[in-house]
Design a protein around this motif. Sequence first.
Motif, PDB file in Angstrom:
ATOM      1  N   ARG A 274       3.940  -2.860   3.603  1.00  0.00           N
ATOM      2  CA  ARG A 274       3.129  -4.070   3.581  1.00  0.00           C
ATOM      3  C   ARG A 274       2.033  -3.949   4.638  1.00  0.00           C
ATOM      4  O   ARG A 274       2.302  -4.057   5.829  1.00  0.00           O
ATOM      5  CB  ARG A 274       4.018  -5.292   3.843  1.00  0.00           C
ATOM      6  N   CYS A 275       0.820  -3.708   4.202  1.00  0.00           N
ATOM      7  CA  CYS A 275      -0.321  -3.544   5.089  1.00  0.00           C
ATOM      8  C   CYS A 275      -0.846  -4.920   5.495  1.00  0.00           C
ATOM      9  O   CYS A 275      -1.176  -5.746   4.635  1.00  0.00           O
ATOM     10  CB  CYS A 275      -1.410  -2.747   4.374  1.00  0.00           C
ATOM     11  N   LEU A 276      -0.926  -5.175   6.798  1.00  0.00           N
ATOM     12  CA  LEU A 276      -1.279  -6.492   7.305  1.00  0.00           C
ATOM     13  C   LEU A 276      -2.763  -6.617   7.645  1.00  0.00           C
ATOM     14  O   LEU A 276      -3.384  -5.683   8.150  1.00  0.00           O
ATOM     15  CB  LEU A 276      -0.456  -6.798   8.551  1.00  0.00           C
ATOM     16  N   LYS A 277      -3.291  -7.810   7.374  1.00  0.00           N
ATOM     17  CA  LYS A 277      -4.653  -8.171   7.771  1.00  0.00           C
ATOM     18  C   LYS A 277      -4.676  -9.666   8.056  1.00  0.00           C
ATOM     19  O   LYS A 277      -3.833 -10.413   7.557  1.00  0.00           O
ATOM     20  CB  LYS A 277      -5.655  -7.892   6.637  1.00  0.00           C
ATOM     21  N   PHE A 278      -5.665 -10.100   8.840  1.00  0.00           N
ATOM     22  CA  PHE A 278      -5.907 -11.525   8.918  1.00  0.00           C
ATOM     23  C   PHE A 278      -6.474 -11.948   7.570  1.00  0.00           C
ATOM     24  O   PHE A 278      -7.317 -11.262   6.998  1.00  0.00           O
ATOM     25  CB  PHE A 278      -6.916 -11.864  10.028  1.00  0.00           C
ATOM     26  N   ARG A 279      -5.985 -13.070   7.047  1.00  0.00           N
ATOM     27  CA  ARG A 279      -6.441 -13.530   5.728  1.00  0.00           C
ATOM     28  C   ARG A 279      -7.917 -13.888   5.790  1.00  0.00           C
ATOM     29  O   ARG A 279      -8.340 -14.663   6.629  1.00  0.00           O
ATOM     30  CB  ARG A 279      -5.612 -14.739   5.278  1.00  0.00           C
TER      31      ARG A 279
ATOM     32  N   ARG B  44       0.842  -1.188   0.000  1.00  0.00           N
ATOM     33  CA  ARG B  44       0.000   0.000   0.000  1.00  0.00           C
ATOM     34  C   ARG B  44       0.881   1.242   0.000  1.00  0.00           C
ATOM     35  O   ARG B  44       2.060   1.188   0.354  1.00  0.00           O
ATOM     36  CB  ARG B  44      -0.903   0.027   1.236  1.00  0.00           C
ATOM     37  N   ILE B  45       0.279   2.368  -0.374  1.00  0.00           N
ATOM     38  CA  ILE B  45       1.011   3.633  -0.408  1.00  0.00           C
ATOM     39  C   ILE B  45       0.896   4.326   0.945  1.00  0.00           C
ATOM     40  O   ILE B  45      -0.207   4.547   1.450  1.00  0.00           O
ATOM     41  CB  ILE B  45       0.457   4.562  -1.505  1.00  0.00           C
ATOM     42  N   GLY B  46       2.045   4.658   1.523  1.00  0.00           N
ATOM     43  CA  GLY B  46       2.063   5.322   2.819  1.00  0.00           C
ATOM     44  C   GLY B  46       2.428   6.786   2.712  1.00  0.00           C
ATOM     45  O   GLY B  46       2.408   7.390   1.628  1.00  0.00           O
TER      46      GLY B  46
END
Length: 199
Positions: free
Chosen positions: A51-56, A42-44
């Motif tokens: 790398r933007c983290l999420k639960f899959r 993602r663009i910061g």
Amino acid sequence: MIRALDIVISSVALFCLAPLLMLTAAIVYFADPGPILFGQRRIGRGGKMFRCLKFRSMVMDAEARLTKILAESPEARAEWALDQKLKVDPRITPIGRFLRMSSIDELPQLWNVLRGDMSIVGPRPIVEAEAVRYGRYIVNYSSVRPGITGLWQVSGRNNVCYRRRVALDVAYARSQSLGLNVKILLMTVPSVLMARGSY
């Protein structure tokens, strides 16, 4: 001041939510064996990628399935072109649907906040392909850290058209303040509980 609060809030939240994070990780894995976390570029702030983290929340072959869906369905292509979303998305697992509705899938982003990639409050982090939709306003978006919650999230999330989303991000970037952040945080609680625009 805002960065200091980000560090305090994310640290405390990660500690307090550790049991929920571990339970969710176990459920995600056993419901659909594979990586527990999903990381997307993602663009910061300042245009820096992270790398933007999420639960899959999707099946393992989600990208291949999306390609097939868009190739076979004109309706799906039109919907995807509007918001980069499908309201009825067959790639989402049953547990993933619950995680999205409850916003639990977003909790790993607390680590992004602690690292300095994100803020607790800010514009929703976007992928590179979305930058063109911001046009000249990408400068405003890039002037602040993207957030876990923000004006878009408390204004209806996916029920808000993309043009309105850009306007909300620009408005936040131009008027960011501690007071505004507190107001958005307070508005986040009912938004999450009512799952407005979550899918």
